[in-house]
Design a protein around this motif. Structure first.
Motif, PDB file in Angstrom:
ATOM      1  N   ASP A  39       1.059  -0.983  -0.686  1.00 15.79           N
ATOM      2  CA  ASP A  39      -0.083   0.151   0.378  1.00 15.79           C
ATOM      3  C   ASP A  39       1.179   1.744   0.101  1.00 15.79           C
ATOM      4  O   ASP A  39       1.710   1.532   0.378  1.00 15.79           O
ATOM      5  CB  ASP A  39      -1.154   0.139   1.211  1.00 15.79           C
ATOM      6  CG  ASP A  39      -1.765  -1.273   1.257  1.00 15.79           C
ATOM      7  OD1 ASP A  39      -2.351  -2.013   0.176  1.00 15.79           O
ATOM      8  OD2 ASP A  39      -2.296  -1.870   2.312  1.00 15.79           O
ATOM      9  N   GLU A  47      -4.350   6.833   1.695  1.00 13.44           N
ATOM     10  CA  GLU A  47      -3.798   5.678   0.774  1.00 13.44           C
ATOM     11  C   GLU A  47      -3.978   6.321  -0.637  1.00 13.44           C
ATOM     12  O   GLU A  47      -4.956   6.987  -0.519  1.00 13.44           O
ATOM     13  CB  GLU A  47      -4.631   4.699   0.895  1.00 13.44           C
ATOM     14  CG  GLU A  47      -4.631   3.643   2.194  1.00 13.44           C
ATOM     15  CD  GLU A  47      -5.696   2.436   2.504  1.00 13.44           C
ATOM     16  OE1 GLU A  47      -6.679   2.214   1.205  1.00 13.44           O
ATOM     17  OE2 GLU A  47      -5.417   0.846   3.651  1.00 13.44           O
ATOM     18  N   VAL A  49      -2.836   3.948  -3.013  1.00 10.16           N
ATOM     19  CA  VAL A  49      -3.223   2.792  -3.984  1.00 10.16           C
ATOM     20  C   VAL A  49      -2.681   1.578  -2.524  1.00 10.16           C
ATOM     21  O   VAL A  49      -2.469   1.857  -2.528  1.00 10.16           O
ATOM     22  CB  VAL A  49      -1.399   2.374  -4.648  1.00 10.16           C
ATOM     23  CG1 VAL A  49      -2.107   1.380  -5.616  1.00 10.16           C
ATOM     24  CG2 VAL A  49      -1.364   3.473  -5.874  1.00 10.16           C
ATOM     25  N   ARG A  50      -3.881   1.042  -2.931  1.00 10.06           N
ATOM     26  CA  ARG A  50      -3.627   0.368  -2.192  1.00 10.06           C
ATOM     27  C   ARG A  50      -3.823  -1.386  -2.799  1.00 10.06           C
ATOM     28  O   ARG A  50      -4.439  -1.871  -3.436  1.00 10.06           O
ATOM     29  CB  ARG A  50      -5.270  -0.583  -1.746  1.00 10.06           C
ATOM     30  CG  ARG A  50      -5.417  -1.781  -0.230  1.00 10.06           C
ATOM     31  CD  ARG A  50      -6.781  -0.756   0.660  1.00 10.06           C
ATOM     32  NE  ARG A  50      -6.394  -1.359   2.002  1.00 10.06           N
ATOM     33  CZ  ARG A  50      -7.380  -1.887   2.818  1.00 10.06           C
ATOM     34  NH1 ARG A  50      -8.338  -1.138   2.985  1.00 10.06           N
ATOM     35  NH2 ARG A  50      -7.132  -2.918   3.756  1.00 10.06           N
ATOM     36  N   ILE A  52      -0.988  -3.584  -3.636  1.00 10.62           N
ATOM     37  CA  ILE A  52      -0.619  -3.668  -5.039  1.00 10.62           C
ATOM     38  C   ILE A  52       0.672  -5.669  -4.601  1.00 10.62           C
ATOM     39  O   ILE A  52       1.100  -5.580  -4.013  1.00 10.62           O
ATOM     40  CB  ILE A  52       0.608  -3.167  -5.098  1.00 10.62           C
ATOM     41  CG1 ILE A  52       0.250  -1.090  -5.743  1.00 10.62           C
ATOM     42  CG2 ILE A  52       1.543  -3.628  -6.471  1.00 10.62           C
ATOM     43  CD1 ILE A  52       0.598  -0.494  -6.133  1.00 10.62           C
ATOM     44  N   LEU A  61       4.038   0.297  -9.918  1.00 11.62           N
ATOM     45  CA  LEU A  61       3.278   1.751  -9.969  1.00 11.62           C
ATOM     46  C   LEU A  61       2.986   2.136 -11.302  1.00 11.62           C
ATOM     47  O   LEU A  61       1.835   2.812 -11.320  1.00 11.62           O
ATOM     48  CB  LEU A  61       3.906   2.575  -8.931  1.00 11.62           C
ATOM     49  CG  LEU A  61       4.635   3.022  -8.084  1.00 11.62           C
ATOM     50  CD1 LEU A  61       5.238   4.255  -7.931  1.00 11.62           C
ATOM     51  CD2 LEU A  61       3.131   2.595  -7.113  1.00 11.62           C
ATOM     52  N   ALA A  63       1.011   0.926 -13.696  1.00  8.92           N
ATOM     53  CA  ALA A  63      -0.753   0.854 -13.909  1.00  8.92           C
ATOM     54  C   ALA A  63      -1.477   1.556 -13.144  1.00  8.92           C
ATOM     55  O   ALA A  63      -2.373   2.475 -13.536  1.00  8.92           O
ATOM     56  CB  ALA A  63      -0.992  -0.240 -13.825  1.00  8.92           C
ATOM     57  N   TYR A  64      -0.574   2.635 -12.093  1.00  9.55           N
ATOM     58  CA  TYR A  64      -1.592   3.535 -11.075  1.00  9.55           C
ATOM     59  C   TYR A  64      -0.758   5.457 -11.520  1.00  9.55           C
ATOM     60  O   TYR A  64      -1.433   5.681 -10.432  1.00  9.55           O
ATOM     61  CB  TYR A  64      -1.304   3.046 -10.019  1.00  9.55           C
ATOM     62  CG  TYR A  64      -1.747   1.751  -9.971  1.00  9.55           C
ATOM     63  CD1 TYR A  64      -2.883   1.133  -9.419  1.00  9.55           C
ATOM     64  CD2 TYR A  64      -0.061   0.950  -9.846  1.00  9.55           C
ATOM     65  CE1 TYR A  64      -3.612   0.380  -9.129  1.00  9.55           C
ATOM     66  CE2 TYR A  64      -0.753  -0.716  -9.165  1.00  9.55           C
ATOM     67  CZ  TYR A  64      -1.777  -1.464  -9.148  1.00  9.55           C
ATOM     68  OH  TYR A  64      -2.660  -2.445  -8.667  1.00  9.55           O
ATOM     69  N   ARG A  65      -0.504   4.842 -13.182  1.00 10.13           N
ATOM     70  CA  ARG A  65      -0.075   6.545 -13.448  1.00 10.13           C
ATOM     71  C   ARG A  65      -0.574   7.424 -13.386  1.00 10.13           C
ATOM     72  O   ARG A  65      -0.238   8.975 -12.808  1.00 10.13           O
ATOM     73  CB  ARG A  65       0.742   6.326 -14.709  1.00 10.13           C
ATOM     74  CG  ARG A  65       1.818   5.475 -14.235  1.00 10.13           C
ATOM     75  CD  ARG A  65       3.076   6.543 -13.738  1.00 10.13           C
ATOM     76  NE  ARG A  65       3.906   6.087 -12.895  1.00 10.13           N
ATOM     77  CZ  ARG A  65       4.229   6.692 -11.502  1.00 10.13           C
ATOM     78  NH1 ARG A  65       4.225   7.186 -11.063  1.00 10.13           N
ATOM     79  NH2 ARG A  65       5.319   5.614 -11.489  1.00 10.13           N
ATOM     80  N   ARG A  66      -2.370   7.675 -13.537  1.00 12.28           N
ATOM     81  CA  ARG A  66      -3.500   8.080 -13.499  1.00 12.28           C
ATOM     82  C   ARG A  66      -3.681   8.870 -11.909  1.00 12.28           C
ATOM     83  O   ARG A  66      -4.063   9.488 -11.967  1.00 12.28           O
ATOM     84  CB  ARG A  66      -4.349   7.414 -14.152  1.00 12.28           C
ATOM     85  CG  ARG A  66      -5.206   6.486 -13.177  1.00 12.28           C
ATOM     86  CD  ARG A  66      -6.091   5.919 -13.795  1.00 12.28           C
ATOM     87  NE  ARG A  66      -7.087   5.184 -12.693  1.00 12.28           N
ATOM     88  CZ  ARG A  66      -6.188   3.752 -12.495  1.00 12.28           C
ATOM     89  NH1 ARG A  66      -4.643   3.581 -13.348  1.00 12.28           N
ATOM     90  NH2 ARG A  66      -7.596   2.937 -11.868  1.00 12.28           N
ATOM     91  N   ILE A  67      -2.770   8.096 -10.649  1.00 12.32           N
ATOM     92  CA  ILE A  67      -3.455   8.435  -9.171  1.00 12.32           C
ATOM     93  C   ILE A  67      -2.212   9.674  -9.032  1.00 12.32           C
ATOM     94  O   ILE A  67      -1.005   9.810  -8.735  1.00 12.32           O
ATOM     95  CB  ILE A  67      -3.211   7.481  -8.963  1.00 12.32           C
ATOM     96  CG1 ILE A  67      -4.303   6.356  -9.013  1.00 12.32           C
ATOM     97  CG2 ILE A  67      -3.153   8.457  -7.263  1.00 12.32           C
ATOM     98  CD1 ILE A  67      -4.108   5.225  -8.403  1.00 12.32           C
ATOM     99  N   LEU A  70       1.144  10.008  -6.389  1.00 15.86           N
ATOM    100  CA  LEU A  70       2.162   8.885  -6.256  1.00 15.86           C
ATOM    101  C   LEU A  70       4.089   9.121  -6.631  1.00 15.86           C
ATOM    102  O   LEU A  70       3.853  10.613  -7.212  1.00 15.86           O
ATOM    103  CB  LEU A  70       2.229   7.651  -7.235  1.00 15.86           C
ATOM    104  CG  LEU A  70       0.787   6.603  -6.967  1.00 15.86           C
ATOM    105  CD1 LEU A  70       0.719   5.837  -7.873  1.00 15.86           C
ATOM    106  CD2 LEU A  70       1.207   5.594  -6.018  1.00 15.86           C
TER     107      LEU A  70
END
Length: 115
Positions: A39, A47, A49-50, A52, A61, A63-67, A70
């Motif tokens: 996480d 949080e 991202v949780r 992974i 990371l 796949a989570y670049r849009r968040i 980060l």
């Protein structure tokens, strides 16, 4: 490249400064599935991202670049041998695996030198 320290525990939080920003990484061992999850939290423990699943030699990371919020670089669980397909409970402690962070500028340099 920054190596992120880990503990010999089933669940722990590691605070780390990446690109001048404090993050908190929660790593949890899933005993039923025999894998680690990660996480990523900001300094306020919110949080980002949780859950992974930590797999070897894969950009965790990506796949989570849009968040928003980060780290701009990439986290990787690097293993010491290509024969390792899963990261076990003690692999970070034994040195078979390392959790590393590559800042965005280092990633850019790697890509540019490969072209």
């Amino acid at each position: 490249m920054i190596t992120i320290s880990t503990l010999d525990a089933n669940s722990f939080v590691e605070s780390v400064i990446l690109d001048s920003i404090l993050y908190r990484f929660r790593l949890n061992w899933n005993d039923d599935g025999q894998y680690w999850t990660l996480d990523v939290c900001n300094n306020d423990n919110s949080e980002l991202v949780r859950g992974i699943v930590v797999v070897p030699n894969f950009p965790l990371l990506h796949a989570y670049r849009r968040i928003k919020g980060l780290p701009p670089g990439e986290l990787l669980a690097v293993v010491s041998s290509t024969s390792i397909s899963d990261i076990g409970r003690k692999d970070f402690i034994s040195g078979k695996a390392r959790l590393i962070y590559m800042p965005k500028e280092e990633l850019t340099n790697v890509v540019e030198s490969a072209v």
